[in-house]
Design a protein around this motif. Structure first.
Motif, mmCIF file in Angstrom:
data_model
loop_
_atom_site.group_PDB
_atom_site.id
_atom_site.type_symbol
_atom_site.label_atom_id
_atom_site.label_comp_id
_atom_site.label_asym_id
_atom_site.label_seq_id
_atom_site.Cartn_x
_atom_site.Cartn_y
_atom_site.Cartn_z
ATOM 1 N N ASN A 1 3.284 15.008 11.585
ATOM 2 C CA ASN A 1 3.407 14.312 12.876
ATOM 3 C C ASN A 1 4.152 12.984 12.742
ATOM 4 O O ASN A 1 4.378 12.288 13.709
ATOM 5 N N SER A 2 4.491 12.651 11.502
ATOM 6 C CA SER A 2 5.231 11.406 11.288
ATOM 7 C C SER A 2 6.687 11.739 10.954
ATOM 8 O O SER A 2 6.961 12.714 10.251
ATOM 9 N N THR A 3 7.592 10.938 11.469
ATOM 10 C CA THR A 3 9.012 11.172 11.147
ATOM 11 C C THR A 3 9.388 10.462 9.839
ATOM 12 O O THR A 3 10.502 10.564 9.370
ATOM 13 N N PHE A 4 8.430 9.759 9.236
ATOM 14 C CA PHE A 4 8.728 8.986 8.029
ATOM 15 C C PHE A 4 9.043 9.903 6.853
ATOM 16 O O PHE A 4 8.346 10.880 6.607
ATOM 17 N N LYS A 5 10.126 9.620 6.157
ATOM 18 C CA LYS A 5 10.460 10.335 4.921
ATOM 19 C C LYS A 5 10.467 9.336 3.788
ATOM 20 O O LYS A 5 10.764 8.153 3.987
ATOM 21 N N ASP B 1 0.831 -1.205 0.000
ATOM 22 C CA ASP B 1 0.000 0.000 0.000
ATOM 23 C C ASP B 1 0.869 1.260 0.000
ATOM 24 O O ASP B 1 1.059 1.932 1.024
ATOM 25 N N TYR B 2 1.442 1.583 -1.181
ATOM 26 C CA TYR B 2 2.406 2.682 -1.248
ATOM 27 C C TYR B 2 1.745 4.032 -0.992
ATOM 28 O O TYR B 2 2.384 4.950 -0.493
ATOM 29 N N LYS B 3 0.409 4.131 -1.250
ATOM 30 C CA LYS B 3 -0.265 5.416 -1.000
ATOM 31 C C LYS B 3 -0.248 5.765 0.493
ATOM 32 O O LYS B 3 -0.120 6.933 0.880
ATOM 33 N N ALA C 1 1.313 9.206 2.170
ATOM 34 C CA ALA C 1 0.561 10.023 3.150
ATOM 35 C C ALA C 1 1.390 10.213 4.419
ATOM 36 O O ALA C 1 1.465 11.324 4.966
ATOM 37 N N MET C 2 2.081 9.172 4.842
ATOM 38 C CA MET C 2 2.932 9.269 6.047
ATOM 39 C C MET C 2 4.057 10.277 5.819
ATOM 40 O O MET C 2 4.387 11.087 6.676
ATOM 41 N N ALA C 3 4.629 10.256 4.602
ATOM 42 C CA ALA C 3 5.746 11.168 4.292
ATOM 43 C C ALA C 3 5.285 12.622 4.340
ATOM 44 O O ALA C 3 6.065 13.524 4.650
ATOM 45 N N ASP D 1 1.731 14.845 -6.579
ATOM 46 C CA ASP D 1 1.194 15.308 -5.298
ATOM 47 C C ASP D 1 1.735 16.698 -4.948
ATOM 48 O O ASP D 1 2.951 16.931 -4.994
ATOM 49 N N GLU D 2 0.853 17.584 -4.574
ATOM 50 C CA GLU D 2 1.212 18.983 -4.295
ATOM 51 C C GLU D 2 2.316 19.085 -3.250
ATOM 52 O O GLU D 2 3.228 19.910 -3.375
ATOM 53 N N TYR D 3 2.295 18.208 -2.242
ATOM 54 C CA TYR D 3 3.314 18.274 -1.169
ATOM 55 C C TYR D 3 4.710 18.154 -1.784
ATOM 56 O O TYR D 3 5.606 18.934 -1.491
#
Ligand code: SDX
Length: 437
Positions: free
Chosen positions: A305-309, A293-295, A299-301, A359-361
């Motif tokens: 509040n998530s440290t995931f990059k 589930d790469y989406k 979203a985590m990146a 994705d805009e981010y």
């Protein structure tokens, strides 16, 4: 100084200066213009003339040196080694030719090529006593720890105090690093070391030392050899990145070449730098184990509040595609197809790239895949284990580190690096004895 090696121009542009006004006083600072038109405000006399220093944590706006080795245009996605475009070198050159180009400033002619390649071939062996170093490491020792320690230890066998040994020690480093890397892999899998052979190419020799076993000599695939050659070229230099700046910093104290390169290896190991290629594969494996589930991970990146990059994405300089990532994405398809490898990681990586680039981010932050995003997929297909990926980066980056170190050491005006700071701590106060605290 080697007359062949072009040096950076020192002449600031006569056309413009930058005016600084401080405490109501105007100061005209010279503007240095590079051969590609890049401009820098020359602040070498700033503190002496104004009493103030500049502040730039992370050095994102600070030019540390003039250099004639590598040019990057982050907005246009351009990378050139000594003026040669990276895609032409990756397609047509051998890694050792590129190493010579970076270190000595020109592509070698036939005589220079023969002398350099023969010198490398004759210095691939480690001193037999250095084999004993490997006995002290635990089997799971990370090969980057071994690489840094062994390279620093080369200085105990080849002190560069003796004059005129620089080119020989450069050759020793280029020749021995693949041997150290392959020996660390053999140590980790409990197989006997495979000695270097003089009849193989630089890349073929490394692959043979990595994958040959006494019962079955390794059959070197031309596809694999060519892919490794391209990977090493793509990693060979990248101007003043973290590990190269570390090499210049350590080398500026006139520490010996081996200790200086060991420091570069240590800096490269970080997950935000060269360690990212290992992190990318571990991230892709985690996504696959989590049902692909790469989406969810995109979203985590984006989640503050998530440290995931999204490892393998983003770059301090490239605000467009990293040209190396483009080459590696195409090569990943070609190499996996030629080797008949079907790696689900490649599809996950492509899906991640596709969704992120829309994705805009990521678009607003100009986050594109960097050199580390696809390289691990190719290393996997070549049979390189994940914890060796950053070692592969170091093998590629070695000539760049050496070239940058040599450019600095050959510059008669270079001095020990000693940045300034702005102190924000406590003002002067008397010591308080323990009994009174
Ligand atoms: C290499 O310098 C070189 O040339 C290095 C290199 C070389 O050849 O030597 O190219 C090799 O090191 C490539 C980079 C490998 N590292 C990674 O892939 C790790 C993941 N990338 C990030 O950690 C980051 O992009 C860096 C470290 C590469 C760059 O970081 P910067 O320039 O300091 O940018 P930043 O961290 O300030 O990010 C700016 C914004 C932030 O969001 P906001 O605070 O603006 O809201 O972008 C976000 C960051 O949170 N961001 C990411 C992201 N990278 C940056 N968000 C999610 N995933 C990411 N990967």
């Amino acid at each position: 100084m080697n007359p062949q090696v072009p040096t950076a121009t020192e002449k600031p542009s006569a056309a413009t200066t930058a005016r600084l006004t401080l405490d109501g006083k105007d100061y005209d600072l010279p503007v240095v213009v590079g051969s590609e038109g890049e401009r820098a405000i020359d602040i070498r006399k700033l503190r002496d003339t104004t009493g103030a220093v500049t502040l730039d944590p992370g050095y994102g706006n600070t030019g540390a040196c003039l250099s004639a080795i590598t040019f990057i245009d982050g907005d246009k996605g351009i990378l050139q080694y000594r003026g040669y475009p990276i895609d032409e070198l990756a397609e047509q050159a051998s890694f050792l030719e590129v190493a010579y180009l970076l270190i000595y400033g020109k592509l070698p002619n036939a005589n220079e090529w023969k002398a350099f390649s023969d010198l490398i071939t004759r210095h691939t062996l480690l001193h037999e006593d250095m084999k004993k170093f490997f006995e002290g490491y635990p089997p799971h020792a990370h090969p980057m720890a071994i690489l840094a320690a062994m390279v620093a230890s080369l200085s105990t066998y080849y002190p560069d105090s003796a004059n005129g040994t620089t080119d020989l020690n450069i050759a020793r480093l280029v020749a021995k690093l693949p041997t150290i890397a392959a020996f660390s892999f053999k140590k980790s899998v409990g197989q006997p070391f495979v000695y270097p052979r003089n009849d193989l190419s630089y890349c073929g020799n490394f692959l043979n030392m990595m994958f040959s076993v006494p019962s079955e000599p390794f059959k070197i695939s031309p596809v694999v050899e060519r892919a490794l050659n391209m990977l090493l070229i793509l990693h060979a230099d990248h101007e003043q990145n973290c590990s190269t700046s570390t090499v210049r910093m350590v080398g500026s104290s006139q520490a010996n070449l081996f200790a200086t390169i060991a420091a570069g290896i240590a800096a490269l190991w970080g997950p935000l730098h060269g360690g990212a290629n290992q992190e990318v594969i571990e991230m892709l494996e985690k996504i696959r184990a989590d049902g692909g589930d790469y989406k969810k991970y995109v979203a985590m990146a984006k989640d503050k509040n998530s440290t995931f990059k999204l490892m393998g994405f983003g770059h301090r300089v490239y605000k467009n595609f990293d040209p190396r990532a483009k080459i590696l994405k195409a090569a990943a398809d070609d190499v996996l197809k030629a080797l008949g490898v079907n790696d689900p990681m490649l599809e996950i990586a492509k899906n991640l790239e596709e969704i992120a680039l829309r994705d805009e981010y990521f678009v607003s932050r100009k986050l594109y895949p960097n050199v580390d995003f696809y390289s691990g997929i190719i290393y996997r297909a070549l049979g390189i284990p994940t914890d060796m990926f950053t070692v592969m980066f170091a093998l590629g980056r070695l000539p760049g580190w050496i070239a940058q170190w040599k450019e600095m050491r050959d510059d008669p005006s270079s001095k020990i690096n000693r940045p300034r700071q702005i102190y924000t701590g406590a003002l002067k106060r008397p010591f308080v004895p323990l009994s009174a605290r």
